[in-house]
Design a protein around this motif. Structure first.
Motif, mmCIF file in Angstrom:
data_model
loop_
_atom_site.group_PDB
_atom_site.id
_atom_site.type_symbol
_atom_site.label_atom_id
_atom_site.label_comp_id
_atom_site.label_asym_id
_atom_site.label_seq_id
_atom_site.Cartn_x
_atom_site.Cartn_y
_atom_site.Cartn_z
ATOM 1 N N UNK A 318 61.994 15.662 -2.179
ATOM 2 C CA UNK A 318 62.359 16.742 -3.104
ATOM 3 C C UNK A 318 61.117 17.553 -3.425
ATOM 4 N N UNK A 319 61.320 18.728 -4.032
ATOM 5 C CA UNK A 319 60.195 19.532 -4.471
ATOM 6 C C UNK A 319 59.726 19.098 -5.849
ATOM 7 N N UNK A 320 59.009 19.999 -6.527
ATOM 8 C CA UNK A 320 58.486 19.653 -7.833
ATOM 9 C C UNK A 320 58.795 20.781 -8.823
ATOM 10 N N UNK A 321 58.550 20.538 -10.078
ATOM 11 C CA UNK A 321 58.896 21.512 -11.107
ATOM 12 C C UNK A 321 58.167 22.831 -10.894
ATOM 13 N N UNK A 322 58.825 23.910 -11.300
ATOM 14 C CA UNK A 322 58.229 25.236 -11.136
ATOM 15 C C UNK A 322 57.022 25.417 -12.056
ATOM 16 N N UNK A 323 57.078 24.834 -13.243
ATOM 17 C CA UNK A 323 55.973 24.943 -14.199
ATOM 18 C C UNK A 323 55.018 23.769 -14.038
ATOM 19 N N UNK A 324 53.749 24.018 -14.260
ATOM 20 C CA UNK A 324 52.769 22.935 -14.332
ATOM 21 C C UNK A 324 52.984 22.164 -15.633
ATOM 22 N N UNK A 325 52.701 20.878 -15.624
ATOM 23 C CA UNK A 325 52.827 20.107 -16.849
ATOM 24 C C UNK A 325 51.503 20.076 -17.616
ATOM 25 N N UNK A 354 65.277 33.368 -0.535
ATOM 26 C CA UNK A 354 64.455 33.141 -1.721
ATOM 27 C C UNK A 354 65.299 33.320 -2.973
ATOM 28 N N UNK A 355 65.348 32.317 -3.873
ATOM 29 C CA UNK A 355 66.224 32.403 -5.049
ATOM 30 C C UNK A 355 65.602 33.086 -6.257
ATOM 31 N N UNK A 356 64.265 33.207 -6.259
ATOM 32 C CA UNK A 356 63.575 33.769 -7.416
ATOM 33 C C UNK A 356 63.078 32.689 -8.363
ATOM 34 N N UNK A 357 62.097 33.059 -9.179
ATOM 35 C CA UNK A 357 61.460 32.106 -10.084
ATOM 36 C C UNK A 357 61.641 32.453 -11.563
ATOM 37 N N UNK A 358 62.418 33.491 -11.860
ATOM 38 C CA UNK A 358 62.728 33.755 -13.268
ATOM 39 C C UNK A 358 63.490 32.562 -13.834
ATOM 40 N N UNK A 359 63.354 32.325 -15.126
ATOM 41 C CA UNK A 359 63.931 31.110 -15.715
ATOM 42 C C UNK A 359 65.418 30.974 -15.410
ATOM 43 N N UNK A 360 66.152 32.068 -15.489
ATOM 44 C CA UNK A 360 67.583 32.003 -15.223
ATOM 45 C C UNK A 360 67.900 31.709 -13.755
ATOM 46 N N UNK A 368 62.745 24.918 -8.556
ATOM 47 C CA UNK A 368 63.143 25.899 -7.555
ATOM 48 C C UNK A 368 64.578 25.604 -7.111
ATOM 49 N N UNK A 369 65.408 26.632 -7.123
ATOM 50 C CA UNK A 369 66.810 26.477 -6.755
ATOM 51 C C UNK A 369 66.947 26.307 -5.242
#
Length: 411
Positions: A318-325, A354-360, A368-369
């Motif tokens: 799997x991938x990882x979260x879009x935001x850094x922790x 590409x799905x985009x990185x905006x929160x919605x 990442x969607x």
């Protein structure tokens, strides 16, 4: 040498040479058989969940900077712009010539059907099984083994699972061969001569040793052999310490390349170290260095026409979260990245919707969607490389997958 050394005494002292002789390829018969055609496939499992958003940075997305900061294009050790939207992590700079020759590519926003629990074990099981869900024990076979089952002329040991652990991706009714670099050892010509004298007492053991030696590639300097049994064992111990050069990953890649240069057509192994919860700027580059070295070693070993018939794919659970922790790392996510290389690849591009990185636009507003099933991309690769029909792929290799449009991965 004046003292007699029996086969039993030789084996009883095998601990001195740092490995179990019974597990070593030097003493294990290995046979190879041809599969149809000349195309080769190497599948690398990146265990731990690789952060695709750092490996191939989508700096062209307006939301990227808010999530990750500067893409690093202007740093001293700068990321490499690929296409005006994506930048390559600087640790993969050695692979840039492959990109420029169209022999390196990526698939973005991909994922297995696994969702939400974000367990390494479950995610890896799903990736290697190639199924949308687990049923009975029979469903635990691996998708690469099902590929072999559907190749009309495939025979035993046409594929190699390489590494310390059994790979689920190659488990199943089709026979495969295994090898681990830790089981290999270096023997001098004199040590080989000694072993042959001992093995001669047992014809079956001698035949196994002879066959294994043909593929072990264990060359060494001639060493004068005199003295006692203890002297001999000390020499073997020193012989093993010298080992073979390069990292474990390089040795694995070299071994795979040599087998693929002959009759084998499929190889699979794993590279660990992708679970980057903390200080990702320090923990990710070493893993990327190992991946880069592995791909380049495969290229060096599979030179010329064989490399031109080879495709390498590196996949992760799997991938990882879009935001850094808060620890400067990333946590378990969903959508990820697939790395592809090889002379057969139609590369030099990042494919995917590409799905985009905006929160919605994020999956559960954190990841990442995924926009495409990674099994569909692998399925099209198998279709092009081994001639498997789409119906076979959708029903047998990756049951239930919707392959969708053909991304034309190969030349």
């Amino acid at each position: 040498m004046t003292n007699a050394l029996s086969r039993r005494a030789f084996l009883s002292r095998s601990a001195l040479i740092g490995c179990s002789l019974a597990a070593s390829p030097l003493l294990t018969p290995i046979s190879l058989a041809a599969t149809p055609g000349e195309n080769r496939l190497v599948v690398i499992l990146l265990r731990g969940g690789m952060d695709g958003l750092d490996v191939v940075r989508p700096y062209g997305d307006p939301a990227y900077a808010a999530l990750r900061g500067d893409a690093g294009l202007n740093d001293t050790d700068a990321a490499i712009d690929l296409d005006g939207f994506h930048a390559l992590h600087p640790a993969l700079r050695p692979l840039l010539p492959l990109w420029e020759r169209g022999q390196l590519g990526f698939a973005n926003a991909v994922s297995t059907p696994y969702r939400d629990k974000r367990s390494h074990f479950d995610g890896q099981d799903m990736l290697e099984a190639g199924r949308a869900e687990f049923g009975n024990a029979a469903s635990r076979d691996g998708w690469l083994n099902r590929v072999l089952q559907n190749l009309p002329d495939a025979q035993a040991e046409t594929a190699y699972a390489i590494g310390r652990e059994q790979l689920s991706i190659l488990v199943g009714s089709a026979k495969t061969q295994r090898w681990t670099p830790e089981a290999d050892m270096v023997l001098s010509p004199q040590a080989i001569k000694l072993a042959r004298l001992i093995m001669a007492e047992d014809p079956a053991f001698d035949a196994a040793f002879t066959q294994a030696m043909e593929i072990a590639d264990s060359d060494g300097d001639v060493v004068a052999m005199t003295g006692t049994q203890d002297d001999m064992m000390a020499m073997l111990k020193q012989n093993t310490r010298q080992g073979k050069g390069g990292s474990a990953e390089q040795r694995i890649a070299e071994f795979a390349g040599k087998r693929l240069r002959e009759d084998s057509r499929i190889a699979s192994f794993s590279i660990n170290g992708w679970d980057t919860h903390q200080k990702q700027d320090r923990t990710l580059p070493p893993a990327l260095n190992r991946l880069s070295e592995t791909i380049l070693t495969l290229q060096d070993t599979l030179t010329g026409p064989v490399w031109n018939k080879t495709t390498v794919v590196a996949v992760t659970e799997f991938g990882r979260t879009a935001r850094m922790n808060g620890s400067g790392g990333t946590d378990h996510g969903t959508g990820g990245l697939m790395v592809m290389a090889g002379g057969a690849l139609r590369g030099g591009r990042v494919i995917g919707d590409w799905p985009g990185l905006a929160e919605a636009q994020l999956y559960q507003r954190r990841d990442l969607m995924p926009t495409r099933d990674i099994r569909a991309i692998l399925g099209w690769l198998l279709h092009s490389q081994f001639g498997l029909s789409t119906s076979t792929i959708e029903t047998s290799v990756f049951p239930g997958v919707d392959m969708g449009a053909n991304p034309t991965l190969l030349r």
